[in-house]
Write a protein that holds these residues in place. Sequence first.
Motif, mmCIF file in Angstrom:
data_model
loop_
_atom_site.group_PDB
_atom_site.id
_atom_site.type_symbol
_atom_site.label_atom_id
_atom_site.label_comp_id
_atom_site.label_asym_id
_atom_site.label_seq_id
_atom_site.Cartn_x
_atom_site.Cartn_y
_atom_site.Cartn_z
ATOM 1 N N GLU A 78 59.917 5.038 99.605
ATOM 2 C CA GLU A 78 58.944 6.102 99.382
ATOM 3 C C GLU A 78 57.915 5.619 98.361
ATOM 4 N N THR A 79 56.675 6.010 98.557
ATOM 5 C CA THR A 79 55.670 5.849 97.506
ATOM 6 C C THR A 79 55.313 7.256 97.033
ATOM 7 N N ASN A 106 54.684 9.591 100.233
ATOM 8 C CA ASN A 106 54.649 9.013 101.573
ATOM 9 C C ASN A 106 56.005 8.383 101.843
ATOM 10 N N GLN A 109 57.530 3.819 103.689
ATOM 11 C CA GLN A 109 56.420 2.884 103.522
ATOM 12 C C GLN A 109 56.962 1.469 103.331
ATOM 13 N N ARG A 110 56.426 0.550 104.117
ATOM 14 C CA ARG A 110 56.799 -0.863 103.947
ATOM 15 C C ARG A 110 55.991 -1.381 102.770
ATOM 16 N N VAL A 111 56.681 -1.688 101.670
ATOM 17 C CA VAL A 111 55.986 -2.110 100.452
ATOM 18 C C VAL A 111 56.098 -3.609 100.190
#
Length: 142
Positions: A78-79, A106, A109-111
Amino acid sequence: MNSTPTRASWPSRWTAPPPAPSTPPPPAPDPSLVYSGSWSYLTGRGYGDFNDDVHSTTTDGDSVTATFNGTGADVVTETNSDEGTMDVYVDGQPRGSVNANTPTRNAQQRVYTIDGLPYGVHTLKLVKISGSYLLVDRLTYR
């Protein structure tokens, strides 16, 4: 004479089922993940998490290490405004920092992505550096 059986003579198959647990148990531990520090398992958050659950920590320096077989991996989390920075290590080598802090929440999320590793066994370590939380939603491997 009343022919209705009394409660004491009812067959045992008529016993009431046990009550449902109020909180589902956490999933079986994934042996490829090693959590170091004070991590929590959160489920049913309703924010769109993968499988509606995450692992989280609020303590700087806490880490999670994944061992996987393949050539690459993704960190999905999560962001949000309460997320912070994590340091990333691959095979014990620092690969930089990732900032998961954004103005709005969000999910999934691929961080972080790493590709091009030689095929084989690798480690991916995430260390909480700042922010209120470090959440781990899922790690994917290829």
